[in-house]
Design an enzyme around this catalytic site. Structure first.
Site, PDB file in Angstrom:
ATOM      1  N   LYS A  77       0.789  -1.223  -0.079  1.00  0.00           N
ATOM      2  CA  LYS A  77      -0.031  -0.016   0.074  1.00  0.00           C
ATOM      3  C   LYS A  77       0.625   1.258   0.062  1.00  0.00           C
ATOM      4  O   LYS A  77       1.923   1.261   0.599  1.00  0.00           O
ATOM      5  CB  LYS A  77      -0.951  -0.095   1.149  1.00  0.00           C
ATOM      6  CG  LYS A  77      -2.031   1.121   1.423  1.00  0.00           C
ATOM      7  CD  LYS A  77      -2.922   0.730   2.373  1.00  0.00           C
ATOM      8  CE  LYS A  77      -4.049   1.786   2.527  1.00  0.00           C
ATOM      9  NZ  LYS A  77      -4.963   1.789   3.649  1.00  0.00           N
ATOM     10  N   SER A 152      -9.732   1.666   2.687  1.00  0.00           N
ATOM     11  CA  SER A 152      -8.912   2.250   1.619  1.00  0.00           C
ATOM     12  C   SER A 152      -7.484   1.547   1.070  1.00  0.00           C
ATOM     13  O   SER A 152      -7.032   1.960   0.414  1.00  0.00           O
ATOM     14  CB  SER A 152      -8.224   3.578   2.500  1.00  0.00           C
ATOM     15  OG  SER A 152      -7.269   3.014   3.587  1.00  0.00           O
ATOM     16  N   SER A 176      -9.933  -0.864   6.780  1.00  0.00           N
ATOM     17  CA  SER A 176      -9.384  -0.500   5.649  1.00  0.00           C
ATOM     18  C   SER A 176      -8.815  -1.877   4.867  1.00  0.00           C
ATOM     19  O   SER A 176      -8.241  -1.727   3.701  1.00  0.00           O
ATOM     20  CB  SER A 176      -8.331   0.789   5.615  1.00  0.00           C
ATOM     21  OG  SER A 176      -9.262   2.048   5.700  1.00  0.00           O
TER      22      SER A 176
END
Length: 454
Positions: A77, A152, A176
């Protein structure tokens, strides 16, 4: 090859049945073929990855020891520091920022011969549940094209779901990792708070954030957790000991808590899928225990009040003086709104009215959920209460926040939680969330292993 269990693939690479280079090449081809449409990766570093794979292959060929992740291809990420990679947090604020060091989790992955392939898309500064707020454009859902992948960590979930990597790292502040895992039909794990170092993570809310893995199978989750967990002197919030991931519990006799209020806020079609999975667990001998959770209505306001304040504090360093742009000048609307809300709540004359009360409510929620967990081995229920919306569909902020109502509890309480595929509604994946006592990460991994075999 993509259907092979992750742990079996490592064994195959170590025992000359597959080379790290061959494994990497198939993923690079997959990324080349699919990423323009899905937008899971923001940056792919193929040449460096090829060199790394060749080094691993040479060591195996010469009979030298290799690590626990030997030859596995891993996406990261874009809010986790990787040296020489673009760590943008999917924001124009940091669009040209290059990591100058490896986060602790990245260092540990490299030490165990994992291959970092690239940086994945995300909601800007992790402030979202759809991966639509990225400065670099939204990510599509490979499991349900045209719908959001969740967020996310949507790029990480989409990369795993599309077969672009073996494993991916995400961060979980209020769901997330678990939210996109559910929407994309993969597995995602949020560890106990402090089980995994946050050093090198660009914080959203420091008292909630945890780094964790996403994978296509339980062995991938377990391998990744084994490598990234453990005390880190660079992060004072880390625990002294790592979670015991060797727990082995059959479903027979496992006490599984089912919280009535979690099902009441869930769409009927999702509830049917979850009930089907719970029924299958019961058929294998699990004991279903009905529970009541009295603070479901407190969870979202408590979480977001604390989130706003901590996010406002975390973003003060993005002032454009040392690198990048001043965040308020270039960020998207959701990030700006959270900054403004955090600033407002943080004003001295208002702190007692909102923030301190939110901290008190957090204590109530933590006591309530840990109290329920004292009566069962795990709590099982829906990960997300509604199906992912269509890309580009306009949602009001509270409609978007509603995705998080069942996942924020684990972050408020600091307990481990995971999402495992439970089925689908009209072809759209649905996840089953598992939660356990603090430190009982291994109990969840064990339950995931049993449930995956149903």
């Amino acid at each position: 090859m993509l259907k092979m269990e992750t742990v079996d693939k490592v064994d195959m690479i170590k025992n000359h049945g597959l080379t790290a280079s061959e494994n990497l090449e198939k993923f690079l081809k997959r990324i080349e073929a699919k990423n323009d449409d899905i937008n899971a990766f923001l940056e792919v570093r193929g040449e460096e990855a090829i060199k790394r794979a060749e080094e691993i292959d040479a060591r195996i060929a010469s009979g030298k020891e290799t690590g626990k992740l030997a030859g596995l291809v891993i996406g990261v990420k874009s809010n986790i520091n990787v040296e020489d990679f673009n760590v943008s947090a999917a924001s124009k604020t940091l669009e040209n920022y290059t990591g100058s060091y490896d986060a602790t989790v990245i260092r540990r992955i490299k030490e165990e011969d994992g291959i970092i392939i690239g940086m994945t898309n995300m909601d800007e500064f992790a402030a979202g549940s759809s991966t639509e707020t990225s400065f670099f454009g939204p990510t599509d859902n490979p499991a349900a094209p045209g719908r959001i992948p969740g967020g996310s960590s949507g790029g990480s979930a989409a990369a795993v779901a599309a077969g672009m990597c073996d494993l991916a790292l995400g961060s979980d502040t209020g769901g997330s990792i678990r939210n996109p895992a559910s929407h994309c039909g993969v597995m995602g794990f949020k560890p106990t708070y402090g089980a995994v170092s946050r050093q090198g993570l660009l914080d959203l809310a420091m008292s909630f954030d945890q780094i964790g893995p996403l994978a296509a199978d339980v062995s991938g989750i377990s391998l990744a957790l084994d490598v990234i967990s453990g005390y880190d002197p660079a992060d004072p919030t880390t625990l002294d000991s790592s979670p015991d991931l060797e727990v082995e519990r059959e479903l027979k006799g496992l006490r599984v808590g089912v919280v009535r209020e979690f099902l009441e806020v869930t769409d009927e079609a999702i509830d049917e899928v979850i009930q089907g999975k719970l029924g299958a667990m019961e058929d294998e001998g699990a004991e279903i225990v009905e529970l009541d959770f009295g603070y479901i209505d407190l969870c979202l306001p408590t979480y977001y009040l604390i989130n706003y304040v901590e996010f406002f504090s975390a973003t003060r360093k993005y002032d454009g003086r040392k690198y990048g742009h001043r965040i308020e000048d270039v960020c998207g609307s959701e990030v700006l709104r959270r900054i403004h809300m955090g600033s407002y709540i943080s004003q001295k004359e208002l702190s007692g009215k909102y923030y301190k009360r939110a901290l008190q409510a957090r204590s109530l929620i933590r006591r309530e959920i840990t109290g329920l967990l004292s009566h069962v081995d795990i709590i099982a229920g829906p990960t997300v209460p509604k199906l992912p919306h269509t890309l580009g569909e306009e949602l009001e902020p509270m409609e978007m926040y509603a995705y998080d109502v069942l996942t924020v509890i684990a972050n408020l309480a600091g307990i481990p939680a995971a999402s495992i595929p439970a089925g689908d509604v009209g072809g759209v994946p649905v996840g089953l969330q598992l939660q356990a006592k603090p430190g009982d990460d291994g109990m969840i991994v064990s339950a995931m292993r049993e449930i995956a075999s149903l």
